[in-house]
Scaffold this motif. Structure first.
Motif, short mmCIF file in Angstrom:
data_model
loop_
_atom_site.label_atom_id
_atom_site.label_comp_id
_atom_site.label_asym_id
_atom_site.label_seq_id
_atom_site.Cartn_x
_atom_site.Cartn_y
_atom_site.Cartn_z
N SER A 1 -9.02 6.97 -7.95
CA SER A 1 -7.99 5.99 -8.32
C SER A 1 -7.07 5.72 -7.14
N GLY A 2 -6.63 4.46 -7.03
CA GLY A 2 -5.67 4.09 -5.99
C GLY A 2 -6.18 4.23 -4.57
N GLN A 3 -7.49 3.97 -4.35
CA GLN A 3 -8.06 4.11 -3.02
C GLN A 3 -8.34 2.76 -2.33
N GLU A 4 -7.91 1.67 -2.95
CA GLU A 4 -8.12 0.31 -2.41
C GLU A 4 -9.60 -0.03 -2.26
N LEU A 5 -10.42 0.52 -3.14
CA LEU A 5 -11.85 0.25 -3.10
C LEU A 5 -12.13 -1.18 -3.57
N LYS A 6 -13.00 -1.86 -2.85
CA LYS A 6 -13.44 -3.20 -3.25
C LYS A 6 -14.83 -3.17 -3.88
N LEU A 7 -15.56 -2.10 -3.60
CA LEU A 7 -16.92 -1.97 -4.11
C LEU A 7 -17.18 -0.55 -4.57
N ILE A 8 -18.05 -0.42 -5.55
CA ILE A 8 -18.55 0.89 -5.94
C ILE A 8 -19.94 1.03 -5.33
N PRO A 9 -20.15 1.99 -4.46
CA PRO A 9 -21.47 2.14 -3.85
C PRO A 9 -22.55 2.34 -4.91
N GLU A 10 -23.69 1.70 -4.71
CA GLU A 10 -24.81 1.84 -5.64
C GLU A 10 -25.24 3.30 -5.76
N ALA A 11 -24.99 4.08 -4.70
CA ALA A 11 -25.40 5.48 -4.68
C ALA A 11 -24.72 6.29 -5.78
N PHE A 12 -23.62 5.79 -6.34
CA PHE A 12 -22.95 6.50 -7.42
C PHE A 12 -23.88 6.68 -8.62
N GLY A 13 -24.83 5.75 -8.76
CA GLY A 13 -25.76 5.84 -9.88
C GLY A 13 -26.66 7.06 -9.81
N LYS A 14 -26.71 7.71 -8.64
CA LYS A 14 -27.57 8.89 -8.47
C LYS A 14 -26.86 10.18 -8.88
N ILE A 15 -25.55 10.10 -9.17
CA ILE A 15 -24.80 11.31 -9.54
C ILE A 15 -24.96 11.50 -11.05
N VAL A 16 -26.15 11.87 -11.46
CA VAL A 16 -26.53 11.84 -12.88
C VAL A 16 -25.76 12.84 -13.73
N GLY A 17 -25.16 13.85 -13.11
CA GLY A 17 -24.42 14.84 -13.89
C GLY A 17 -22.98 14.45 -14.14
#
Length: 469
Positions: free
Chosen positions: A166-182
């Motif tokens: 939160s509050g990191q000024e992110l403009k995109l969510i990396p697609e790689a987040f989808g690999k964090i299945v847990g």
């Protein structure tokens, strides 16, 4: 000239000069925006417009001047005729005979040449878009060490259950987040996100997702694949609708869609979210509740204040576990409440302030658990504002006495009419008719509900008055 075959070029040209170039059609935009969700980003749009060659106006003018492209069967026929003539006549004679056919072929070739230019430009723009997005993502990751650390941990096989970015000024969510299945908990609130990638659907174990306070204009349909999601917070975005697929998130117990631009809720939302306990949809532009909302049997908290709600369905009475209901500040739109609201016997807090309500149901005294009641800023007639200001208990007592008085007056009329009719059969017939009229007819004139805004008349067998009698 139809530029819908080149939707990205058409969109960028319109952004470059809206007076000279029309926007792509709605159909073209619907196929364009899912593929290029960051088109509204100023940096990306600047790169795209700078990629447009200065000769584009001349190219479009010539292309438009060519008229319609010849029918391909006609072109094939012309080529065949030319071949036949060339085989049977001398070059001089053949040149004259093939002139008309050659014209068709040349026109088709010119069309093909200019279409190729536009197609190449469309592909160039697509590559520029991808390059800019990758650059933004790389820049974001370089600046944000936490994102880099999370992704590295995931790549190394580490078990990650909670992520707070939160509050990191992110403009995109990396697609790689989808690999964090847990992943069980993901907080992306207070960033600059304009879209959520479909890759989020791979987070099968996710139970809590917070994307509040971003710039989201839509949620992906794939969000319906998060079958273990229990808490979803999307408040303070630019959402105009929630996807129908959200009804598949059957584990949801809390949904916060407040502070958006929602004009309606999915029609099937109640059929799927039967485990929902808290629904916050305040500060939107909702006009009605979908009929399926009455299927949310476990709902305990419903906040819909500051909307444009025109009416409350009679079926609201089926939400018997509801404890807190806030329908305040729907201003000139909300003019009545149905008598079935008094079926909400577990209700502890009710806020109907800042509306146009004149009367509340006479069965209001049945809300015995009600502790907090706000009826301020309404043109109240029954009860008076003075009584309403004294709180829930005073209103309950006033409405109980009013009901007792109405019943006593009706019983007295029944007695008088019974004496007039004389015989017992006539009395029973008339008494039954009178009671029926009391419940189904008098309610219309003494404030039992039944107004146009409450979703229709209540059936006799469902009425509190029927059971009282």
């Amino acid at each position: 000239m139809d530029l819908d075959r080149f939707p990205l070029l058409s969109y960028v040209l319109h952004q470059l000069d809206s007076n000279l170039h029309a926007p792509p059609s709605m159909a073209a935009q619907q196929t364009l925006l899912p593929s290029f969700p960051l088109l509204s980003d100023p940096q990306i749009m600047s790169s795209l417009t700078q990629s447009i060659p200065k000769t584009i106006t001349q190219t479009l003018f010539v292309f438009n001047s060519l008229g319609s492209r010849p029918n391909q069967s006609a072109v094939s026929s012309a080529r065949s005729k030319i071949a036949q003539i060339m085989d049977s006549l001398s070059p001089e004679e053949a040149a004259k005979e093939t002139e008309i056919y050659a014209g068709v072929v040349r026109l088709d070739e010119v069309h093909d040449s200019y279409e190729k230019k536009l197609k190449d430009l469309e592909e160039d723009l697509s590559r520029v878009y991808v390059t800019e997005v990758e650059s933004m993502l790389k820049s974001s990751q370089e600046v944000n060490e936490e994102v880099v650390a999370v992704l590295k941990a995931a790549e190394s096989g580490g078990i990650i259950e909670r992520i707070d970015l939160s509050g990191q000024e992110l403009k995109l969510i990396p697609e790689a987040f989808g690999k964090i299945v847990g992943l069980v908990y993901l907080n992306l609130s207070s960033n600059d996100l304009t879209f959520i990638p479909d890759a989020i659907s791979k987070l099968k174990n996710l139970e809590e997702l917070n994307v509040s306070s971003n710039s989201l204009e839509s949620l992906p349909d794939s969000i319906g694949m998060l079958l273990n999601l229990r808490i979803l917070n999307v408040n303070a975005n630019n959402l105009t609708a929630l996807p129908e697929s959200i009804a598949h998130c059957r584990s949801l117990v809390e949904l916060d869609g407040s502070y958006n631009n929602l004009t309606s809720l999915p029609t099937n939302i109640g059929y799927g979210l039967q485990n929902l306990e808290r629904l916050s949809i305040q500060l939107n532009k909702l006009r009605y509740f979908p009929g399926s909302i009455s299927e949310m049997y476990n709902l305990k908290y419903l906040d819909a204040h500051m909307n444009e709600i025109h009416g409350i369905p009679n079926s609201v009475g089926r939400l018997t576990k509801l404890e807190v209901l806030n329908l305040s500040s729907n201003f000139n739109n909300l003019m009545s409440v149905p008598d079935t609201i008094t079926d909400l016997t577990n209700l502890r807090e009710l806020d109907l302030s800042n509306n146009q309500i004149q009367t509340i149901p006479d069965s209001f005294y049945l809300l015995r658990k009600l502790e907090k009641l706000n009826l301020d800023q309404n043109p109240l007639e029954i009860p008076s504002q003075e009584v309403a200001n004294q709180g829930a208990e005073a209103v309950r007592e006033f409405m109980r006495k009013r009901w007792d008085r109405i019943m006593a007056e009706q019983q007295q009329r029944i007695g008088v009419e019974a004496e007039r009719h004389g015989d017992e059969t006539g009395w029973v017939y008339w008494g039954t008719s009178m009671v029926t009229n009391l419940v189904s007819g008098v309610t219309q004139t003494i404030g039992f509900g039944g107004g146009s805004g409450d979703g229709g008349d209540k059936k006799l067998g469902d009425s509190h008055y029927y059971h009282q009698l």
